[in-house]
Design an enzyme around this catalytic site. Sequence first.
Site, PDB file in Angstrom:
ATOM      1  N   PRO A   2       0.808  -1.198   0.000  1.00  0.00           N
ATOM      2  CA  PRO A   2       0.000   0.000   0.000  1.00  0.00           C
ATOM      3  C   PRO A   2       0.847   1.256   0.000  1.00  0.00           C
ATOM      4  O   PRO A   2       1.882   1.313   0.657  1.00  0.00           O
ATOM      5  CB  PRO A   2      -0.767  -0.092   1.308  1.00  0.00           C
ATOM      6  CG  PRO A   2      -0.175  -1.195   2.060  1.00  0.00           C
ATOM      7  CD  PRO A   2       0.967  -1.728   1.334  1.00  0.00           C
ATOM      8  N   GLU A   3       0.386   2.205  -0.728  1.00  0.00           N
ATOM      9  CA  GLU A   3       1.001   3.522  -0.700  1.00  0.00           C
ATOM     10  C   GLU A   3       0.079   4.425   0.110  1.00  0.00           C
ATOM     11  O   GLU A   3      -0.860   3.954   0.730  1.00  0.00           O
ATOM     12  CB  GLU A   3       1.201   4.022  -2.137  1.00  0.00           C
ATOM     13  CG  GLU A   3       1.997   3.025  -2.966  1.00  0.00           C
ATOM     14  CD  GLU A   3       2.236   3.464  -4.391  1.00  0.00           C
ATOM     15  OE1 GLU A   3       2.432   4.660  -4.626  1.00  0.00           O
ATOM     16  OE2 GLU A   3       2.217   2.591  -5.283  1.00  0.00           O
TER      17      GLU A   3
END
Length: 277
Positions: A2-3
């Site tokens: 995830p960013e």
Amino acid sequence: MPELPEVETIVRGLKKVLIYSKIIHIYKSKYNLRISYTKNFETELLDSKIINVYRLAKYIIIETDFGKSIIIHLGMSGRLLFQNSIYKKHQKHDHVVFHLSDNKSIIYNDPRRFGLVQFIKNSDIFQNKLFKDLGIEPFSKDLNYKYFASKIKNKNASIKQFLMNNQNIVGIGNIYANEILHLAKISPFKSVKYLNTHEIKILIESIKIILNNAIIAGGSSLKDYIAPNGMLGNFQSYFKVYNRENKDCFNCKKGRIIKTTLCQRSTYYCIYCQKIN
DNA sequence: ATGATGTCCTGGGCGC
DNA sequence: TGCGCCCAGGACATCA
């Protein structure tokens, strides 16, 4: 994995359901994560109450009334799931489970174990080595031309590498670096020292636009990412370059999306509208 | 100090 | 179906 948009989505979801819950039991698996668990991990925060949930860079911070916070990073493959019931059915790669009052549970699952779960005193967070060298938050007002120009000074890195380096701007990973550069119409290979004023301003705008749109879409779900409620984000359906090898460019309608490698990460760009000069 | 490269891990997808 | 290979939303350590 995830960013920033995915982490932000998780944080917003958890905030709705965790405040005032009490931690009544903590399980950890026998496997270490990227960083070993904090000492007394299973007992330290027992009976504490969750008073806040927020995000710093790609870290999820769950603050308790013991003056300590739970720090969670999802690495490449981590997931954080919330259940409104006692969690009994352990899945493969469940590494940490927090059992909460009202029979709620939070489950940290991470096949590759590149993430971490730590407990840190609130007053020590910014002195901690995980946080002390972090750059600016992308939605900060202080992310402006002056900041950007000072950070690229005397550097020779490619702009894509620069964007993905958390010491400059936090939260931008490989997907969003690709998308941001495409929106800005800048080649990922361009050295930061050749960026002009106009390009820097466009880049700053593009960072905010792409990340904001991704948050609105609930993040991007490829393989691993799902929100704590099990919902999938759908920003992937808005990708303009990522995973679009050999497809036509939506932007210029003339170019084709090329896939290549830069800094050992897959890099997508339009050969026509993201020329290096 | 900076930039390039290697490393931590597991699993999915592909070609043979 | 099975094996070997390559790839993957991150972040560090190490080396020239």
